[in-house]
Design a protein around this motif. Structure first.
Motif, PDB file in Angstrom:
ATOM      1  N   HIS A   1      30.492 -27.343  -0.778  1.00 35.38           N
ATOM      2  CA  HIS A   1      31.126 -26.046  -0.517  1.00 35.38           C
ATOM      3  C   HIS A   1      30.087 -24.959  -0.268  1.00 35.38           C
ATOM      4  CE1 HIS A   1      33.708 -22.512  -0.926  1.00 35.38           C
ATOM      5  NE2 HIS A   1      32.823 -22.039  -1.780  1.00 35.38           N
ATOM      6  N   TRP A   2      29.158 -24.792  -1.211  1.00 42.50           N
ATOM      7  CA  TRP A   2      28.224 -23.663  -1.196  1.00 42.50           C
ATOM      8  C   TRP A   2      26.845 -24.136  -0.779  1.00 42.50           C
ATOM      9  CZ3 TRP A   2      28.464 -18.405  -2.552  1.00 42.50           C
ATOM     10  CH2 TRP A   2      27.237 -17.769  -2.778  1.00 42.50           C
ATOM     11  N   LEU A   3      26.229 -23.395   0.152  1.00 44.97           N
ATOM     12  CA  LEU A   3      24.833 -23.612   0.523  1.00 44.97           C
ATOM     13  C   LEU A   3      24.087 -22.292   0.364  1.00 44.97           C
ATOM     14  CD1 LEU A   3      25.152 -25.563   3.925  1.00 44.97           C
ATOM     15  CD2 LEU A   3      25.074 -26.521   1.620  1.00 44.97           C
ATOM     16  N   ALA A   4      22.849 -22.350  -0.116  1.00 45.58           N
ATOM     17  CA  ALA A   4      21.973 -21.180  -0.146  1.00 45.58           C
ATOM     18  C   ALA A   4      20.557 -21.639   0.161  1.00 45.58           C
ATOM     19  CB  ALA A   4      22.028 -20.472  -1.494  1.00 45.58           C
ATOM     20  N   LEU A   5      19.855 -20.828   0.931  1.00 45.39           N
ATOM     21  CA  LEU A   5      18.523 -21.177   1.423  1.00 45.39           C
ATOM     22  C   LEU A   5      17.448 -20.506   0.582  1.00 45.39           C
ATOM     23  CD1 LEU A   5      16.791 -22.436   3.787  1.00 45.39           C
ATOM     24  CD2 LEU A   5      17.007 -20.190   4.892  1.00 45.39           C
ATOM     25  N   GLU A   6      16.386 -21.241   0.339  1.00 43.97           N
ATOM     26  CA  GLU A   6      15.217 -20.693  -0.342  1.00 43.97           C
ATOM     27  C   GLU A   6      14.539 -19.658   0.554  1.00 43.97           C
ATOM     28  OE1 GLU A   6      11.375 -22.530  -2.682  1.00 43.97           O
ATOM     29  OE2 GLU A   6      12.046 -23.529  -0.842  1.00 43.97           O
TER      30      GLU A   6
END
Length: 411
Positions: free
Chosen positions: A346-351
């Motif tokens: 569901h959730w993606l976040a990038l460094e």
């Protein structure tokens, strides 16, 4: 000796100039991962529909405890995944979205959507996070969903509803750094009763905001996205999602997570039904939407932009997909990774400045976070063996599972 030194320096300069921009911009790995989660003894239990009246039954069925912010060591190496801090707050109903990245001011918004409660955390000292305030409805606007940090230091939030739970369209609220309301704006649009502001993208170069429209409960279907003026939050246009001409499946429904591309001016609007739409004439008086891609799945969720690539969580396909969007009218897939059959991303976040992506979701991902990497030059995705397990003994005395949702890397 001086000649040799000059030759070495010259070679070093030539090497630096020959590096591609993404290599030159690479930064050190993030030290921490901030995760917004809720304690749950029975994380996979079937629960009632999502309405406020269902909260007691949801709490019993899932065995819910507290919403909390967890801080994990995210440095590659033996310390990866170590819990370094936990801050429990109120009783959980549905820990949901945070900012999509840690804001420059280190102040993170995190909501319990069904509980209509939003918590604001100070992360200046990452190992000692502080709760600085919390809020519910703002005037007639309730059930905030998504939060974006603005260049002026304020925060802009979408609110799904006004005048109670799922009665009418919500709107936007801008908060100053102290949490005071700067301005509000209604998303109500004549002829479009099902507008429900979901997520947003800000475009400072064009003085614009683009919002998706989808109901969290799925109680009704929306077929629009909206354009606003950033400087005063005037609603400029409610844009109809045009149906694709070559496919019977309705990808033109429930616009979700608009994203600004690398040029800072182009916006793509995905839908939960896995369509992808380009906003045309965004900086002009009559913006419209153009259907440019169909990912081919039934349910797509939170994307991230990585240089000239859009990385999308294809939930129904247990997949993460990387699209080359350097020509936004003609996106094309360059990479795809498959998760396990019981994992629904569901959730993606990038460094920030890096290539790591954190993944949370449903099914087996209800109690763990997974990680992938993306090559900023090619868009190639690689699934990492790293995971963080949310079934453990927690420092507040909770023994058992927790359900993670919003997760962001530290700056």
């Amino acid at each position: 000796m001086k000649r040799l030194t000059a030759m070495v320096l010259g070679c070093a300069l030539l090497l630096a100039l020959s590096l591609p921009p993404f290599a030159a911009a690479a930064s050190a790995p993030s030290h921490y991962l901030f995760v917004w989660a809720m304690e749950a003894k029975h994380p996979l239990a079937p629960v009632p529909e999502m309405t406020p009246a269902d909260i007691p039954a949801r709490r019993r069925g899932l065995g819910l405890g507290k919403d909390f912010l967890a801080v994990f060591d995210a440095q590659p190496g033996p310390s990866f995944g170590k819990l370094v801090a936990m801050l429990p707050v109120g009783d959980a109903a549905q820990a949901h979205h945070t900012n999509y990245a840690e804001p420059p001011n280190d102040v993170l918004y995190a909501n319990d959507w069904l509980g209509n409660r939003t918590y604001v955390f100070d992360l200046h000292d990452p190992v000692h996070p502080r709760l600085v305030r919390k809020f519910g409805s703002v005037g007639d606007l309730g059930y905030p969903h998504s939060f974006v940090y603005l260049p002026n230091g304020n925060t802009l939030a979408t609110f799904q509803y006004s005048d109670g739970f799922n009665h009418t369209a919500g709107g936007l609220v801008e908060f100053d750094p102290k949490g005071r309301v700067v301005r509000t704006a209604s998303a109500a649009a004549s002829g479009h009763p099902n507008v429900r502001p979901y997520s947003l993208a800000i475009v400072p170069k064009l003085d614009r905001v683009v919002t998706g429209s989808a109901d969290m409960m799925g109680a009704q279907v929306s077929h629009v996205a909206q354009v606003w003026r950033l400087s005063d939050l005037e609603l400029l246009k409610t844009m109809q999602l045009p149906p694709p001409r070559d496919w019977y499946y309705d990808t033109a429904a429930d616009s979700s997570e608009p994203r600004v591309l690398a040029d800072g001016k182009t916006v793509l609007v995905p839908t939960f039904n896995c369509g992808l739409f380009l906003v045309r004439n965004l900086g002009k008086g009559d913006p419209t939407l153009q259907h440019v891609y169909d990912l081919g799945y039934r349910m797509c969720e939170v994307p991230v932009v990585v240089g000239h690539f859009l990385v999308e969580a294809a939930q129904s396909g247990h997949a993460i997909v990387s699209l080359d969007v350097s020509d936004p009218e003609h996106p094309h897939e360059v990479s795809r990774i498959l998760l396990l059959p019981d994992e629904y991303p569901h959730w993606l976040a990038l460094e920030p400045g890096g290539g790591r992506i954190v993944i949370t979701g449903y099914g087996a991902l209800a109690t763990r976070a997974r990680f992938a990497t993306v090559d900023r030059g090619s868009g190639k995705l690689t699934l990492s063996p790293d995971t963080i397990d949310f079934t453990r003994a927690w420092p507040d005395g909770w023994h058992g599972s927790a359900i993670p949702h919003g997760a962001v890397f530290s700056q």
